[in-house]
Design a protein around this motif. Structure first.
Motif, short mmCIF file in Angstrom:
data_model
loop_
_atom_site.label_atom_id
_atom_site.label_comp_id
_atom_site.label_asym_id
_atom_site.label_seq_id
_atom_site.Cartn_x
_atom_site.Cartn_y
_atom_site.Cartn_z
N GLN A 50 14.48 -3.49 0.98
CA GLN A 50 13.48 -2.43 1.09
C GLN A 50 12.17 -3.04 1.56
O GLN A 50 11.69 -4.02 0.99
N ILE A 52 8.31 -2.50 1.86
CA ILE A 52 7.24 -1.70 1.30
C ILE A 52 6.02 -1.85 2.20
O ILE A 52 5.55 -2.96 2.45
N THR A 53 5.54 -0.70 2.71
CA THR A 53 4.44 -0.74 3.66
C THR A 53 3.16 -0.13 3.09
O THR A 53 2.08 -0.40 3.58
N GLU A 56 1.14 2.61 -2.54
CA GLU A 56 1.76 3.56 -3.47
C GLU A 56 3.23 3.23 -3.67
O GLU A 56 3.75 3.29 -4.79
N GLU A 57 3.91 2.87 -2.59
CA GLU A 57 5.32 2.48 -2.71
C GLU A 57 5.47 1.23 -3.57
O GLU A 57 6.41 1.12 -4.35
N ASP A 60 5.10 2.30 -7.18
CA ASP A 60 6.30 3.01 -7.61
C ASP A 60 7.45 2.03 -7.87
O ASP A 60 8.18 2.15 -8.85
N SER A 61 7.57 1.05 -6.99
CA SER A 61 8.63 0.06 -7.14
C SER A 61 8.43 -0.75 -8.42
O SER A 61 9.37 -1.01 -9.16
N ARG A 64 9.46 1.35 -11.41
CA ARG A 64 10.92 1.47 -11.53
C ARG A 64 11.52 0.21 -12.13
O ARG A 64 12.41 0.25 -12.95
#
Length: 74
Positions: A50, A52-53, A56-57, A60-61, A64
């Motif tokens: 994955q 991540i750019t 916020e992502e 979130d990661s 999780r």
């Protein structure tokens, strides 16, 4: 255990061994477990990659991976 119609329990029959001779090649339980684990690892696909750019992502990661944010707070 199996039970009969009268409610009494009966002992299942024991399977008869056809060939009691020892195997030509002996294998230990350790070898069996090691080979089973190796086969299990071969079948697991690698996790998806994955990228991540956005920040916020990333947040979130992290949430999780950390688990439930409510239970993480004392």
């Amino acid at each position: 255990m199996a039970s009969t119609a009268a409610g009494k329990q009966r002992i299942p029959e024991v399977a008869k061994v056809k060939n009691e001779a020892p195997a030509e090649v002996q294998i230990t339980t350790e070898q069996l477990l090691r080979e089973a684990k190796e086969r299990e690892l071969e079948l697991l696909p690698p996790p998806p990659k994955q990228k991540i750019t956005v920040k916020e992502e990333l947040n979130d990661s992290k949430l999780r991976k950390k688990g439930d944010p409510k239970s993480a707070q004392w």
